[in-house]
Design an enzyme around this catalytic site. Structure first.
Site, PDB file in Angstrom:
ATOM      1  N   LEU A 202       0.806  -1.219   0.000  1.00 30.41           N
ATOM      2  CA  LEU A 202       0.000   0.000   0.000  1.00 30.41           C
ATOM      3  C   LEU A 202       0.842   1.275   0.000  1.00 30.41           C
ATOM      4  O   LEU A 202       1.912   1.323   0.607  1.00 30.41           O
ATOM      5  CB  LEU A 202      -0.921  -0.008   1.224  1.00 30.41           C
TER       6      LEU A 202
ATOM      7  N   GLY B 217      -1.698   6.392  -2.681  1.00 29.35           N
ATOM      8  CA  GLY B 217      -2.825   6.253  -3.611  1.00 29.35           C
ATOM      9  C   GLY B 217      -3.912   5.401  -2.973  1.00 29.35           C
ATOM     10  O   GLY B 217      -5.095   5.760  -2.964  1.00 29.35           O
ATOM     11  N   HIS B 218      -3.503   4.274  -2.402  1.00 31.10           N
ATOM     12  CA  HIS B 218      -4.469   3.395  -1.732  1.00 31.10           C
ATOM     13  C   HIS B 218      -5.099   4.101  -0.531  1.00 31.10           C
ATOM     14  O   HIS B 218      -6.309   4.016  -0.326  1.00 31.10           O
ATOM     15  CB  HIS B 218      -3.777   2.118  -1.234  1.00 31.10           C
TER      16      HIS B 218
ATOM     17  N   GLN C  26      -5.192 -12.202 -13.205  1.00 28.62           N
ATOM     18  CA  GLN C  26      -5.115 -10.945 -13.958  1.00 28.62           C
ATOM     19  C   GLN C  26      -3.698 -10.637 -14.429  1.00 28.62           C
ATOM     20  O   GLN C  26      -3.467  -9.626 -15.087  1.00 28.62           O
ATOM     21  CB  GLN C  26      -5.695  -9.780 -13.163  1.00 28.62           C
TER      22      GLN C  26
ATOM     23  N   ASP D 269      -5.859   3.833 -12.816  1.00 31.76           N
ATOM     24  CA  ASP D 269      -6.112   2.746 -13.769  1.00 31.76           C
ATOM     25  C   ASP D 269      -7.411   3.089 -14.488  1.00 31.76           C
ATOM     26  O   ASP D 269      -8.467   2.522 -14.206  1.00 31.76           O
ATOM     27  CB  ASP D 269      -6.197   1.416 -13.022  1.00 31.76           C
TER      28      ASP D 269
ATOM     29  N   MET E 288       1.852   7.386  -8.097  1.00 30.73           N
ATOM     30  CA  MET E 288       2.261   6.339  -7.151  1.00 30.73           C
ATOM     31  C   MET E 288       1.771   4.993  -7.649  1.00 30.73           C
ATOM     32  O   MET E 288       0.675   4.879  -8.202  1.00 30.73           O
ATOM     33  CB  MET E 288       1.677   6.628  -5.767  1.00 30.73           C
TER      34      MET E 288
ATOM     35  N   ARG F 162       4.394  -0.830  -8.304  1.00 31.64           N
ATOM     36  CA  ARG F 162       5.491  -1.253  -9.184  1.00 31.64           C
ATOM     37  C   ARG F 162       6.642  -0.240  -9.239  1.00 31.64           C
ATOM     38  O   ARG F 162       7.697  -0.558  -9.766  1.00 31.64           O
ATOM     39  CB  ARG F 162       4.978  -1.524 -10.597  1.00 31.64           C
TER      40      ARG F 162
HETATM   41  P1  AMP Z   1      -3.650  -2.082  -6.952  1.00 29.75           P
HETATM   42  O1  AMP Z   1      -3.283  -2.441  -5.544  1.00 29.75           O
HETATM   43  O2  AMP Z   1      -2.509  -1.570  -7.766  1.00 29.75           O
HETATM   44  O3  AMP Z   1      -4.472  -3.140  -7.623  1.00 29.75           O
HETATM   45  O4  AMP Z   1      -4.613  -0.825  -6.814  1.00 29.75           O
HETATM   46  C1  AMP Z   1      -5.749  -0.841  -6.008  1.00 29.75           C
HETATM   47  C2  AMP Z   1      -6.560   0.403  -6.263  1.00 29.75           C
HETATM   48  O5  AMP Z   1      -5.759   1.546  -5.989  1.00 29.75           O
HETATM   49  C3  AMP Z   1      -7.011   0.519  -7.723  1.00 29.75           C
HETATM   50  O6  AMP Z   1      -8.351   1.000  -7.753  1.00 29.75           O
HETATM   51  C4  AMP Z   1      -6.034   1.517  -8.299  1.00 29.75           C
HETATM   52  O7  AMP Z   1      -6.568   2.248  -9.381  1.00 29.75           O
HETATM   53  C5  AMP Z   1      -5.820   2.422  -7.101  1.00 29.75           C
HETATM   54  N1  AMP Z   1      -4.559   3.171  -7.225  1.00 29.75           N
HETATM   55  C6  AMP Z   1      -3.337   2.683  -7.554  1.00 29.75           C
HETATM   56  N2  AMP Z   1      -2.433   3.679  -7.626  1.00 29.75           N
HETATM   57  C7  AMP Z   1      -3.101   4.825  -7.338  1.00 29.75           C
HETATM   58  C8  AMP Z   1      -2.720   6.206  -7.245  1.00 29.75           C
HETATM   59  N3  AMP Z   1      -1.483   6.601  -7.470  1.00 29.75           N
HETATM   60  N4  AMP Z   1      -3.669   7.107  -6.918  1.00 29.75           N
HETATM   61  C9  AMP Z   1      -4.947   6.716  -6.688  1.00 29.75           C
HETATM   62  N5  AMP Z   1      -5.371   5.433  -6.749  1.00 29.75           N
HETATM   63  C10 AMP Z   1      -4.459   4.503  -7.071  1.00 29.75           C
END
Ligand code: AMP
Length: 281
Positions: A33, A36-37, A61, A152, A186, A189
């Site tokens: 996390l 962004g999360h 996925q 995304d 953010m 990766r």
């Molecule tokens: P992930 O853990 O990468 O699958 O992301 C989980 C959620 O966090 C998804 O809805 C992503 O779009 C969102 N997310 C990832 N990076 C960001 C970011 N930098 N700002 C806002 N939301 C994000």
């Protein structure tokens, strides 16, 4: 903070919370996390009385096994972050409960057309995996709202379509993209980037903002090719850099109200995606 790994337990718990008139917001994540999360968690808190965060690195996925295997897994520090945020419930599903017949025999949700472009071209099957796991989480948690990031952007549109097409009674909410101070979006990766790649990576946001600032309906292809070329000159391998209608990712038309500039590019061994939204003036 309650932490569950079994579907039955989380189902029962949510039933109990709903009986107390709680409203439930789901924030699906794959962990590792970052801010962004946490911004999505804060949005969830402002929209519902009970926030449930799921953490699951969903194998179906990933279209490359290496990408799945090297994906960062930092459960203990993730739980610590979620505790600090006063999240109500964390769901860490077990793979054999989500895929009881194994991943290769899993029933899948497929959204046509919208998933065949951009990410769908470069990551075949990716959105089938996303739609399938998100449907499972919706079925298990049955939230009132689910929160996804604009980071995304195509995924966000796909999830909105999923909710409409499968008649889920769930409000899909989107959170703004959270960026580092130099503009890099953010992402879990980003931790793959070397120090020099990390410096270079800010160029993506720069090209997105340049494109927005210079946007003219008559110069779309030129703007796309200039950005692709500039990124290429600075060591990126660009998969797409495209200016589209934000409603449906189709080419800009007379009907377009909002524009999205979308890009995916490799920097060394790291694939970065980003986008920028702005109104058509
Ligand atoms: P992930 O853990 O990468 O699958 O992301 C989980 C959620 O966090 C998804 O809805 C992503 O779009 C969102 N997310 C990832 N990076 C960001 C970011 N930098 N700002 C806002 N939301 C994000």
């Amino acid at each position: 903070m309650k932490v569950f790994s079994q579907c039955d337990e989380v189902r029962e718990h949510i039933k109990f919370c709903k009986a107390k008139q709680e409203t439930i917001a789901l924030v699906p994540t794959m962990g590792h996390l970052h801010n962004g999360h946490t911004s999505l968690v804060n949005l969830a808190k402002s929209k519902a009385t009970h926030v449930l965060v799921s953490i699951f690195v969903n194998p179906i996925q990933f279209n490359e096994i290496n990408d799945y295997e090297r994906y960062p897994r930092t459960l203990e520090s993730d739980l610590e972050i979620l505790r600090t945020l006063n999240v109500d419930t964390v769901f860490i599903p077990k793979q054999n409960e989500l895929y009881p017949h194994g991943t290769s025999l899993a029933a899948k949700i497929i959204i046509p057309e919208l998933t065949d472009i951009f990410e769908g071209v470069y990551r075949p099957g990716h959105f089938d995996g996303v739609c399938t796991v998100v449907s499972k989480l919706f079925n298990i948690v049955s939230p009132h709202a689910a929160i996804f990031g604009q980071k995304d952007y195509q995924q966000l549109l796909v999830i909105q379509r999923l909710v409409e097409d499968l008649n889920y009674d769930i409000e899909v909410l989107s959170g703004d993209t959270i960026r580092e101070t130099d503009g890099l979006a953010m992402s879990s990766r980003n931790s793959y980037l070397s120090a020099s790649e990390r410096d270079q990576a800010a160029l993506i946001f720069k090209m997105l903002t340049n494109t927005k600032d210079q946007f003219s309906i008559n110069h779309i292809e030129k703007l796309e090719s200039t950005a692709t070329c500039t990124l290429g000159k600075h060591g990126f391998e660009v998969e797409y850099f495209s200016i589209r209608d934000a409603l449906n990712l189709q080419p800009i038309s007379q009907a377009t109200e909002n524009i999205v500039v979308l890009t995916a590019a490799w920097l060394g061994n790291t694939r970065l995606i980003d986008n920028l939204l702005f109104p058509m003036t």
